[in-house]
Design an enzyme around this catalytic site. Structure first.
Site, PDB file in Angstrom:
ATOM      1  N   GLU A 244     -49.435 -42.200  10.369  1.00 38.42           N
ATOM      2  CA  GLU A 244     -49.069 -42.311  11.791  1.00 38.42           C
ATOM      3  C   GLU A 244     -49.204 -43.778  12.133  1.00 38.42           C
ATOM      4  OE1 GLU A 244     -49.305 -43.229  15.372  1.00 38.42           O
ATOM      5  OE2 GLU A 244     -51.233 -42.194  15.365  1.00 38.42           O
ATOM      6  N   CYS A 278     -50.296 -46.849  20.220  1.00 40.28           N
ATOM      7  CA  CYS A 278     -49.062 -46.833  19.444  1.00 40.28           C
ATOM      8  C   CYS A 278     -47.927 -46.159  20.203  1.00 40.28           C
ATOM      9  CB  CYS A 278     -49.296 -46.127  18.110  1.00 40.28           C
ATOM     10  SG  CYS A 278     -50.036 -44.484  18.277  1.00 40.28           S
ATOM     11  N   GLU A 377     -44.419 -54.647  17.927  1.00 44.35           N
ATOM     12  CA  GLU A 377     -45.483 -53.939  18.628  1.00 44.35           C
ATOM     13  C   GLU A 377     -46.566 -54.951  19.007  1.00 44.35           C
ATOM     14  OE1 GLU A 377     -47.867 -49.791  18.088  1.00 44.35           O
ATOM     15  OE2 GLU A 377     -47.892 -51.144  16.372  1.00 44.35           O
TER      16      GLU A 377
END
Length: 473
Positions: A244, A278, A377
């Site tokens: 993940e 995230c 990110e």
């Protein structure tokens, strides 16, 4: 000064073979608050050996016994709520408005997993065959710092439900939280070796777990770059791997949305967990026909977000977890300005009156989807407004990313929003909501990961189907 100088292997606390001391900080002040002695590769091997010894007996336990274990774990972690809450605020910097969820979530995960286990069909008849779902073996669980207790407890709960034993490597930056969780798990009175917790750096501890031949399964949450390294390390022994990883989630505001409701939700999606999430919706896709309205309302909403003392109930954004993370976010804000994005709120530096690793909640507009701040990110409270002409372009921009973890669609017409949501390439798409469903699968498309967590999909990631064929099967 808190000194944490033991790790947990084979049912007890032991002094690690590793000797490195790692400083722990209060990110709201930057002050050193303690030290943790880090495990090394030899400690990881000892933990793996303990989990391997415990596996044969644990794999034969029945459903009722595992459910009872999960209930004991739930109750034991719940009993340490006050201690864990204090650690989440002081060690991680979570605002008290968020910290309550962060300590209640791991408790609920044990209960949710017990409910799942009660009804899960481990044995099935398929054609003329008898098919059983078998535990994989020793599971290596590697967790990040941005929701320490949640990741440890969620992954461990699933491993136990499946009948796997576990070696857990949490982030060294969360050592105080890890210690509280470990003490709680110990109080649940599980068999020695069923779980082992070795706090250490990704290299050597994570590397050893990822490559060791006696580890059958890896479940990792963290950065895409680290996930790729784990996948390469796991390849030689063909470990089953769940990753993940990162995200760059779009929030699409359709042109029929009630902006008075949509903008606060969009800002909350971007700044949840102080932006260190995230799933943060850090790309705000706005219809060009309403861009001016979106800019005015979004600027007001971002300027109203308070960054400061995490113990103040009015605080919405706490400090970044470390100086390194603070510097990373500052660098991205500079890059946004250098690449021509228009700064509407926030910017470089600390909010007034703060001394720790605080970031000014920041809003850019005039952002193109090929800009660095729209591609990478950032993992901090930085939101980018990206205009679009029509619904087709909105979907195209939303999907134009290497990631595909989560997305948000906001509209006054739920049916229309759902049609748009169905076209988004992401593991989860939330429509007019920030809700979490622990029974639904969670994980990403593309470089946001491999596999799923939660619910039956998450459980089956720790299981392997075995078919028995023949007249008596």
């Amino acid at each position: 000064m808190r000194i944490i100088d033991t790790i947990y292997i084979d049912g007890g606390f032991v002094t690690p073979h590793g000797t490195e001391l790692f400083d722990l900080h209060n990110p709201a002040t930057g002050a050193v608050t303690g030290q943790v002695r880090l495990a090394d590769a030899e400690d990881a091997r000892a933990a793996i050996a303990a989990a391997k010894r415990a596996f044969p007996a644990f794999a034969r336990t029945g459903r009722a016994e595992r459910i009872a274990m999960l209930h004991r774990l739930r109750d034991a972690v719940a009993a340490r709520r006050a201690d864990l809450l204090d650690a989440v605020i002081d060690e991680y910097g979570a605002p008290v408005s968020r910290a309550g969820f962060m300590v209640d979530h791991p408790v609920s995960l044990f209960g949710d997993t017990a409910e799942l286990l009660a009804d899960y069909p481990f044995v099935r008849r398929m054609g003329t065959s008898h098919v059983s779902m078998e535990p994989l073996g020793v599971a290596g669980l590697i967790t990040p710092w941005n929701s320490n207790a949640g990741f440890i407890c969620g992954k461990l709960a699933t491993a136990i439900a499946a009948g796997c034993t576990a070696v857990i490597k949490p982030s060294e930056m969360s050592a105080r939280q890890t210690r509280i969780v470990t003490e709680a798990l110990l109080a649940a009175d599980l068999p020695p070796g069923l779980f082992n917790i070795v706090t250490g750096r990704g290299d050597p501890v994570g590397t050893e777990i990822s490559s060791h031949p006696d580890v059958a399964k890896i479940s990792f949450t963290g950065s895409t770059a680290t996930g790729k390294a784990i996948l390469r390390a796991a390849a030689d022994t063909l470990k089953r791997v769940t990753l993940e990883l990162g995200g760059k989630s779009p929030t699409i505001i359709l042109d029929d949305a009630d902006l008075a409701q949509a903008i606060p939700l969009a800002v909350n999606a971007a700044f949840m967990n102080s932006g260190q999430a995230c799933i943060a919706g850090t790309r705000l896709l706005a219809p060009r026909s309403r861009l001016a309205e979106v800019e005015v309302l979004a600027r007001a909403a971002v300027e109203a977000v308070r960054a400061g003392d995490p113990r103040d109930p009015a605080t919405g954004v706490g400090p970044m977890v470390s100086r390194t993370q603070w510097e990373r976010v500052q660098r991205y804000i500079r890059i946004g300005i250098e690449e021509g994005a228009e700064l509407l709120a926030g910017g470089e530096g600390r909010p007034d009156g703060t001394t720790g690793w605080f970031v000014r909640p920041t809003l850019f507009t005039g952002v193109r989807n090929d800009m660095t701040i729209a591609r990478d990110e950032i993992f901090g409270p930085v939101l980018s407004i990206i205009p679009y002409e029509d619904e087709e372009e909105a979907v195209a921009i939303a999907n134009d990313t290497i990631y595909g973890l989560q997305a948000y669609v906001l509209s006054g017409d739920t049916a229309r929003a759902r049609r748009v949501a169905e076209r988004i390439v992401a593991g989860r798409v939330l429509v007019n909501s920030l809700a979490h469903d622990p029974k639904a699968p969670f994980g990403g498309f593309k470089q946001s990961g491999i596999g799923r967590e939660y619910g039956s999909f998450g459980l089956e990631a720790f299981l392997e189907p075995k078919a028995l064929l023949g007249a008596d099967a």
